[in-house]
Write a protein that holds these residues in place. Structure first.
Motif, PDB file in Angstrom:
ATOM      1  N   VAL A 278       1.061  -1.177  -0.012  1.00 41.45           N
ATOM      2  CA  VAL A 278       0.116   0.027  -0.089  1.00 41.45           C
ATOM      3  C   VAL A 278       0.804   1.060  -0.125  1.00 41.45           C
ATOM      4  O   VAL A 278       0.665   2.316  -0.782  1.00 41.45           O
ATOM      5  CB  VAL A 278      -0.955   0.064   1.392  1.00 41.45           C
ATOM      6  N   THR A 279       1.893   1.254   0.902  1.00 37.84           N
ATOM      7  CA  THR A 279       2.640   2.308   1.003  1.00 37.84           C
ATOM      8  C   THR A 279       3.427   2.627  -0.583  1.00 37.84           C
ATOM      9  O   THR A 279       3.562   3.633  -0.782  1.00 37.84           O
ATOM     10  CB  THR A 279       3.787   2.008   2.411  1.00 37.84           C
ATOM     11  N   ARG A 280       4.040   1.440  -1.097  1.00 32.93           N
ATOM     12  CA  ARG A 280       4.753   1.800  -2.317  1.00 32.93           C
ATOM     13  C   ARG A 280       3.756   2.422  -3.488  1.00 32.93           C
ATOM     14  O   ARG A 280       4.048   3.263  -4.056  1.00 32.93           O
ATOM     15  CB  ARG A 280       5.369   0.484  -2.906  1.00 32.93           C
ATOM     16  N   LEU A 281       2.531   1.869  -3.489  1.00 34.22           N
ATOM     17  CA  LEU A 281       1.712   2.189  -4.408  1.00 34.22           C
ATOM     18  C   LEU A 281       1.286   3.592  -4.109  1.00 34.22           C
ATOM     19  O   LEU A 281       1.081   4.427  -5.260  1.00 34.22           O
ATOM     20  CB  LEU A 281       0.441   1.426  -4.846  1.00 34.22           C
ATOM     21  N   ARG A 282       0.909   4.051  -2.826  1.00 31.17           N
ATOM     22  CA  ARG A 282       0.659   5.352  -2.555  1.00 31.17           C
ATOM     23  C   ARG A 282       1.681   6.264  -2.765  1.00 31.17           C
ATOM     24  O   ARG A 282       1.515   7.346  -3.518  1.00 31.17           O
ATOM     25  CB  ARG A 282       0.257   5.536  -1.144  1.00 31.17           C
ATOM     26  N   ASP A 283       3.024   5.882  -2.757  1.00 30.85           N
ATOM     27  CA  ASP A 283       4.173   6.783  -3.170  1.00 30.85           C
ATOM     28  C   ASP A 283       4.333   7.149  -4.613  1.00 30.85           C
ATOM     29  O   ASP A 283       4.291   8.099  -4.973  1.00 30.85           O
ATOM     30  CB  ASP A 283       5.600   6.305  -2.770  1.00 30.85           C
ATOM     31  N   ILE A 285       1.662   6.833  -6.643  1.00 27.44           N
ATOM     32  CA  ILE A 285       0.467   7.877  -7.102  1.00 27.44           C
ATOM     33  C   ILE A 285       0.934   9.275  -6.859  1.00 27.44           C
ATOM     34  O   ILE A 285       0.491  10.077  -7.642  1.00 27.44           O
ATOM     35  CB  ILE A 285      -0.561   7.344  -6.373  1.00 27.44           C
ATOM     36  N   LYS A 286       1.441   9.371  -5.581  1.00 33.39           N
ATOM     37  CA  LYS A 286       1.683  10.746  -5.162  1.00 33.39           C
ATOM     38  C   LYS A 286       2.798  11.544  -6.084  1.00 33.39           C
ATOM     39  O   LYS A 286       2.686  12.822  -6.340  1.00 33.39           O
ATOM     40  CB  LYS A 286       2.301  10.755  -3.757  1.00 33.39           C
ATOM     41  N   ARG A 288       2.750  11.125  -9.026  1.00 31.73           N
ATOM     42  CA  ARG A 288       2.034  11.058 -10.415  1.00 31.73           C
ATOM     43  C   ARG A 288       2.631  10.161 -11.485  1.00 31.73           C
ATOM     44  O   ARG A 288       2.859  10.554 -12.741  1.00 31.73           O
ATOM     45  CB  ARG A 288       2.085  12.471 -10.938  1.00 31.73           C
ATOM     46  N   TRP A 331       9.696  -4.956  -1.643  1.00 30.21           N
ATOM     47  CA  TRP A 331       8.702  -4.023  -0.921  1.00 30.21           C
ATOM     48  C   TRP A 331       8.753  -4.345   0.383  1.00 30.21           C
ATOM     49  O   TRP A 331       8.634  -3.555   1.283  1.00 30.21           O
ATOM     50  CB  TRP A 331       7.286  -4.324  -1.514  1.00 30.21           C
ATOM     51  N   SER A 347       2.954   3.429  12.757  1.00 31.16           N
ATOM     52  CA  SER A 347       3.032   2.127  11.793  1.00 31.16           C
ATOM     53  C   SER A 347       4.059   1.117  12.478  1.00 31.16           C
ATOM     54  O   SER A 347       3.842  -0.010  12.212  1.00 31.16           O
ATOM     55  CB  SER A 347       3.600   2.894  10.668  1.00 31.16           C
TER      56      SER A 347
END
Length: 553
Positions: A278-283, A285-286, A288, A331, A347
């Motif tokens: 989740v953290t990796r995908l969120r980064d 996306i942030k 862009r 990951w 966390s």
């Protein structure tokens, strides 16, 4: 953890791997079948044209595992350990490759954690004793990814050549799925970095002749045996056909079959992997979907896209996605290393709680398996298990360093659980695999009768009832199958003929009046399909069926 002791955890992994390699018999169906093919290949010397039980109909898997096991059998003989030797060595190479790959993009500690996570997840303990093609496939793929990543960084051609050699070896291990993982890994990395020149660099085409050279011997053998149909099966139907629907194999597994299996096969790290994902995908996306050159998305593309593709296949087994587990370890290690730097965060606390819960669940499971299903009576092993449990509790103490709590404690959990599994549970379980038990009984006590040893099987030819492969492996002989009373009568030699059969076969022989005496009896169960009634000692007899070793009287 002191860095001068950094090799001790890997030594522990090697010890547990080797205990499993020596003490656990080869399991039916797949592992025993592959071991038996390697044994047969060592005997007949036909390395290009793969045969199974003397026939040219084994097309399902490429031959790398068969070739390597056959060579080892010729050098050191046939045993539990010899079949697993090369796969275990490949795993050590795979862990080293993952460590070196991570060092290209992350800290030394992240790389170290990634290698520990990879080697101690449940899938890798399983792959190194229940050896199928996936062990070599997975390790060749991560070595290829490491070498290609080195080439991208340095433009050194030795890495380019090595990367494509191992890509070819991965294809020889299990087929084109290896190129899907490697290709997806670098495709996503180049796209997210907008490295279009890298993506469309003509020099990648130079890797194709290297792969062709690696595959050439197998392709020659395929064409000799099956013509163009064999090549089509290998390059398309075997892998892609299961996704497109062209393959006849279909077990309707459901879209989330692999996701559910991941929950146990990536233990004890799964509750660190999920927030890491989740953290990796969120980064990403942030940012862009635009990553800096120093970052990597190789692990992102190499895990997500193949995992999704394999989850849509019409035929699936749990081990099909093991090939991407080293990238999942990246990951996980990345996430854990960041938490270790900030033990004061929520966390860190929640991840620690998740790992403690995971360890407790695994402990409850192993207590059930080793103290209820198959009671442990080995006192030294019990003492070691208790000491490890005490150490794990101490390491989870909140006053310990972050590395001890988030890495070393769950690592020791996985190590300790699988020490008990490999040294006690699986050897106890395999006493109910009649093929290996009977094969060893014949080889040890009736070696003079091996040439007159037969299987009496009344089930249809295409149905599995009496499995042959483990029996063949341990007797070091392709045991002939008799399917009628007339065939039994033709081979009947008093005091010499040995018959391995089931209840149906025994009843048939007794009805026909043929004089056989029972010399050994084993309760049989298909050990790779465990059920709760079988694990329950009070109900086990309802799940097993007798197998008989008979001698002509």
């Amino acid at each position: 953890m002191r860095w001068n002791n950094k090799y001790l955890p890997f030594l522990g992994l090697i010890v547990v791997y080797i205990i499993g390699a020596v003490k656990i018999d080869i399991m039916d169906i797949d592992a025993a079948q592959y071991a038996s093919i390697g044994r047969e290949m060592a005997d007949n010397g036909q390395f290009l044209e793969v045969q199974f039980r003397g026939k040219d109909y084994y097309l399902d898997k490429p031959p790398l595992l068969f070739w390597l096991s056959a060579l080892v059998f010729k050098v050191i003989g046939i045993s539990n350990f010899s079949y697993r030797l090369i796969p275990i060595l490949s795993t050590l190479l795979g862990m080293y490759a993952l460590y070196r790959f991570c060092k290209l993009y992350y800290s030394e500690r992240t790389a170290y954690i990634a290698a520990l996570v990879m080697g101690s997840c449940q899938a890798f303990f399983l792959m190194n004793h229940d050896v199928r093609c996936d062990t070599l496939l997975t390790n060749c793929v991560i070595v290829s990814i490491w070498q290609v990543a080195e080439y991208v960084k340095s433009r050194n051609w030795k890495h380019f050549v090595a990367g494509f050699i191992f890509a070819g070896l991965a294809m020889l291990a299990k087929g084109p799925i290896s190129l899907i993982v490697i290709g997806a890994a670098f495709f996503v990395d180049f796209v997210l970095k907008r490295q279009w020149k890298q993506l469309f660099d003509w020099r990648w085409l130079l890797g194709l002749p290297i792969i062709v050279l690696v595959l050439l011997p197998y392709c020659v053998g395929l064409y000799r045996q099956y013509g163009s149909d064999g090549l089509y099966f290998y390059f398309w139907e075997q892998s892609f056909g299961r996704i497109t629907g062209e393959s006849e194999w279909d077990n309707s597994p459901g879209l989330f079959f692999q996701s559910h299996n991941f929950l146990w096969s990536f233990l004890p790290w799964v509750l660190a992997f999920i927030p890491g994902l989740v953290t990796r995908l969120r980064d990403i996306i942030k940012q862009r979907f635009l990553l800096p050159v120093a970052d990597e998305a190789i692990s992102v593309g190499g895990f997500i896209l193949p995992f999704m593709a394999l989850s849509t296949a019409q035929y699936q087994l749990p081990h099909y996605t093991f090939v991407v587990f080293p990238l999942a370890a990246v990951w996980t290690a990345r996430f854990l290393d960041k938490l270790i730097e900030h033990p004061e965060t929520s966390s860190f606390r929640w991840t620690r709680i998740g790992l403690i819960v995971t360890s407790c669940v695994m402990l409850i499971a192993i207590v059930g398996l080793c103290f209820w299903a198959f009671p442990l009576q080995n006192i030294p092993l019990l003492i070691v298990a208790i000491l490890l449990a005490v150490l794990i509790v101490r390491l989870y103490n909140g006053k310990r360093p972050g590395f001890s709590q988030l890495v070393f404690a769950p690592f020791l959990t996985g190590l300790g659980i699988n020490l008990l599994m490999n040294a006690h549970f699986y050897p106890s379980l395999l006493k109910y695999q009649a093929g290996s038990v009977m094969g060893q009984k014949v080889a040890e006590d009736y070696s003079a009768n091996v040439k007159d040893f037969y299987i009496y099987e009344l089930a249809p030819v295409d149905e599995y009832n009496i499995f042959h492969s483990a029996l063949d492996y341990y007797t070091q002989r392709t045991t002939p199958v008799l399917r009628s009373l007339n065939e039994v009568k033709q081979h009947f030699k008093p005091k010499s003929t040995l018959i391995y059969t089931d209840e149906q076969g025994l009843k048939s022989l007794n009805t026909a009046g043929l004089r056989f005496k029972e010399v050994h009896k084993v309760q049989n169960f298909h050990v790779t399909g465990l059920t709760l009634p079988f694990l329950n000692p009070a109900l086990r007899a309802t799940e097993t069926h007798p197998r008989y070793l008979l001698m002509a009287d």
